[in-house]
Each structure stands twice: as structure tokens, then as C-alpha cells.
Write an enzyme that holds these catalytic residues in place. Sequence first.
Site, PDB file in Angstrom:
ATOM      1  N   GLU A  34       2.184  -0.422   1.226  1.00 30.10           N
ATOM      2  CA  GLU A  34       2.126   1.031   1.009  1.00 30.10           C
ATOM      3  C   GLU A  34       3.524   1.652   1.106  1.00 30.10           C
ATOM      4  OE1 GLU A  34      -0.126   3.185   3.937  1.00 30.10           O
ATOM      5  OE2 GLU A  34      -0.495   4.868   2.588  1.00 30.10           O
TER       6      GLU A  34
ATOM      7  N   LYS B  88      -4.590   7.863  -3.467  1.00 31.11           N
ATOM      8  CA  LYS B  88      -5.260   7.684  -2.169  1.00 31.11           C
ATOM      9  C   LYS B  88      -6.260   8.807  -1.920  1.00 31.11           C
ATOM     10  CE  LYS B  88      -3.867   6.636   2.637  1.00 31.11           C
ATOM     11  NZ  LYS B  88      -2.658   6.325   3.462  1.00 31.11           N
TER      12      LYS B  88
ATOM     13  N   CYS C  55      -4.575   1.910   2.414  1.00 31.08           N
ATOM     14  CA  CYS C  55      -4.523   2.061   3.868  1.00 31.08           C
ATOM     15  C   CYS C  55      -5.769   2.714   4.497  1.00 31.08           C
ATOM     16  CB  CYS C  55      -3.251   2.787   4.259  1.00 31.08           C
ATOM     17  SG  CYS C  55      -2.774   2.477   5.995  1.00 31.08           S
TER      18      CYS C  55
END
Lengths: 295, 295
Positions: free
Chosen positions: B44, B116, B153
Site C-alpha cells: 500500500e 479503497k 488494507c
Amino acid sequence: MLKKVKIALIQQSFKSSKQETVQKTVNMIEKASKEGAQLILLQELHQDRYFCINEDEANFEKADDFEKDIIFWSNVAKKNGVVLVTSLFEKRAVGIYHNTAVVFEKDGKIAGKYRKMHIPDDPGFYEKFYFTPGDLGFEPIQTSVGKLGVLICWDQWFPEAARLMALRGADILIYPTAIGWFDEDSRVEKEKQLDAWINVQKGHAIANALPLVAINRVGKELDDKKQINGINFWGDSFVVGPQGEMIKQASEDKEEVMLFDINFNENKEIRKIWPFFRDRRVDSYTNLNKIFIDN
Amino acid sequence: MLKKVKIALIQQSFKSSKQETVQKTVNMIEKASKEGAQLILLQELHQDRYFCINEDEANFEKADDFEKDIIFWSNVAKKNGVVLVTSLFEKRAVGIYHNTAVVFEKDGKIAGKYRKMHIPDDPGFYEKFYFTPGDLGFEPIQTSVGKLGVLICWDQWFPEAARLMALRGADILIYPTAIGWFDEDSRVEKEKQLDAWINVQKGHAIANALPLVAINRVGKELDDKKQINGINFWGDSFVVGPQGEMIKQASEDKEEVMLFDINFNENKEIRKIWPFFRDRRVDSYTNLNKIFIDN
């Protein structure tokens, strides 16, 4: 403001008859109760052998005793003064049967029931023949010790079931189970299956910050129709905490009364440190209501 | 009809500058490509230090280079002839920034991107300050090596994200990540966090019968505002198979190019043996669209 509950799970093998099996269960409940258990958890369809090992319409007769079974286990709960999670074969009408967890209060009253929602069907586990999928949804059961997210066996592979119980305020996830190995599989394959079974449930505990208990049977049971070589129920009943940490695990081949304490408020604290519930994208989950999204 | 893909993940620490860090990444990509990798996965926000360690509006300038970054990584993918999963800081408009994975085809074309969806925010991880939650939904990205379920994540704690990618036909789940420990926590607490991180992802692999890769950074990064004592990114990048079995795991403190083979058709076979997808109760999942169900 901590709320600790003493819990017992009972991991058992099938005896020669329902009567003998139930008597053994009652003895183990009395033992657990004497040791201070406030909540006692039994395995899936604990009164009998795992009859779904083959398809036999004669087995539907077993469900004729559902009302008698309820009275029996109600008395056991009351006599021992414990909250009791049972797993029974429910006759609702001729042709409509369920795999049903009935939860009793410590005074013997029915606290609630859960009808198994996800029904498996594969060789040796012919549950779609016997059970109509549940129609009560994913509703935790309020009891004097806490709000119990009772699910059953095959449900444990579905993150949706655990999540829905958590969104309804469950304090703990509880899975009565009957899962086992076939002799034909290698030890490596068996370990892979066992690990997957434990890990998928650890996942539910972590994602929902809830303690989780699985109660499985032990012992080999044969197929009287000889279509398969029987099932070795793998035991390994376990309890994990709200971060998926293993708290206690039973053996793979012995009957056990396993006692442990769970703090039902701990999950709420974990949710402050790991605030997953704050951030769910409920605006973007609609497709979870679909079987598959074809290209 | 087996389809094996050689994959490399690159676990890195931040160097003294973006330039130096990117050069190191390029060197590692070339190494992986020479060893036969067809698909290369980066961690990331791999170009830079983890700047979300504090809230500083000066950091928004970093996203001014988004278009340049795309050209740069496109050329790297093309030069090495690999499918490349990058993780970049996207400027969409002044005041609208995303944490975005851009996936490049081996010819350098953009195969797709994922913004995300679940954005964390807790001390040392101030992502809600920087990133607008994604608006592209949970769509796997079709590439020449397979359909990549790229998530990022914090998404890894949400079973919904993994499931939605699976329902859309993803062949694999991929999580570029930046997660670490605080020095103040005990080793026991650190292990609990690491185990939870691995186990929740094993859960997604199992529930969806998909291989899963997490790519994390390593090394300690300090907080230039000195509000916290820095973050020790815990590495431990890993790949598991569709039954959650660990295939390979990186160290907790070293940079690594980790190579492994994945058979993208294996998941389909597992789904015949463990047919969870057959039995989902889509008639009863509506409440997953709710934040919580109040009593």
C-alpha cells in the site's frame, strides 16, 4: 462493569441408543452445573446418532418426539438452574422438519429457538433431504446470561450469518456442530479440513469482535446403508476470544465437559480499538443479496 | 485445463526519499520478472513513507503527481512484460483524494483501478483526513493472468468486501497493506494483532474458496509531528490457498521479493467439494445493508 459468564460445552459420542446417549448428556450437565457452569452448550442433534449419514424416510419418526424432547430438556435446565442450548429434530408438520436449536432459561422456560438457515448436502451429510431451511432468520436469543448468537454447523462457513447476529447485538456466537473425517482421506487432507473449519470461525470472531464457541461430536458412526464407510467426527470443540485467539480446545477423540469463562463485555472494548463496525459501506453491499453476478 | 500463474509480491521499507524508494522497487520488479513472475504485487502507498501517520495538509501535494506516477508504472509494467498492481495516492480534484490501486497490463495499458472503500482512522493511521471513500464499488479487475480482486488494507477486516469480489468472479484476493505495531505494546499483544490480521484473511479465503495475498511494508517509520513514537510495520506478507492453508510467508523485518505459483482454477474445484456458494440464504441477508439493528 465486567460481566463474566462460566460456560460449559459438552463434546460427546453416540451411545447404543437415544436413551443411553441422553442419560450420559444429563450426567455431564450435572457435572458441569456442579462446577459452576451458568450456560451449557450441546452439540448438533446431540440426542441421537447423526442420522443424516444417509437418506431414510423412517428417520422422520424421530422428530415425533420434538414436544416431549422440549419438556425433557426444559426440566434438565430447570433442575440444574442453567441456561441450556439444545439441538433438536423439529417436527413442525408432516413434511416440514427443521434442524432446530432450542434455548432454555435456567427456570426451564423457552428463551428462544433458531432454525438452521444454511442446509448442507453432500455424501454422508444428506441434510437437504431431512430439513427445511429455517424461516426465523438470524436472531440472537436473549437469556439471563446474555444475548446468544446461536447458529448451527454449516452456518459456520457463511460470514453473513455471523455478521447478522452481530448486527442484532449478539454477545457471543455459538455453533453446535457435527463434522468429521472420512477414513479415505490422508492425515494431511484431514488437517487441512480441520484447520479450515477452525480458521473460518476465527475469522467470524475477529470480524465481529465476538467470542465464539463450536461444539462438535466425537467418535466413529457407521452408515447402516453402507454407502460410505462412516464418519469420524473430529471433536476439537473450541472457544476463541474476540480477536480470534484460541482460549481452549478439546481433544479430537474423547468425550469432554469443557469449562471456561467468557467476559461478554470484552467485545465492546475491542470494538473501540478496532472499530470495524464504524466503517462498513452499507451503501455498497446490495449485491450480497445475489447468488452470483454473471458477466 | 489447469491455469498456473507465477506471482511475486514485493515487501519493502521506505528509503530516504520517494525517488530512492521507487528505484528500489523497480530493481525488485526487474529481479522478479527475470525469475519468471507474470503478476507483481506492491504494498500500500509503496512510493512513499506512510504519510497518514499524522494529519498534515502539505501531504496533499504528493497526489499532484498521480498522472505522472501512472505513466511511470505503466512503463515499468510494459518494460518488464508483467501485470502490475500498484497502490497510489490519487488526486481526483482539489479536495477529493483517494487511496487507489491501479492495475497495469503487461503491455502497459491500465487494466482497471480500485479505490479503497473502507477507510480507517485511529491514532497513527489518519486516513479519513486524506482519503474520500471509494466510489467504484467492489469490482475485480480483468487482466491477462486472471480476474484480480484487489482490495486495500482496512478492507481486509470486512468479510463483505471479499464476498462481493468473489460474487463478481474474482480469481484471487489481493490486499496491499500498511499495518504495524506500536513499541508500547507487549510481544504477546503484538502476536495477537498479527494472528488476528492473518486469521481474518484466512477466513475470507476459506469462505470464498479463493487464494489470497497480503502485501505489507516493513521497517520503522517515525512521526515527524512526534504525536506517536512511530509505527513498526510488521511485514509478514503472505499467501494462502483457497482452504486458508499457508503457502508462503515473509519475514517481519526484511525486504523481500517473494515468488510463488497459484493455480487460479483450484478454487473452482474446491467449490464442488465445499459448495458454500450453492447454499447462501440471499432471501435473508437484507439487514447486511444496515449499520446496526437497534433493539
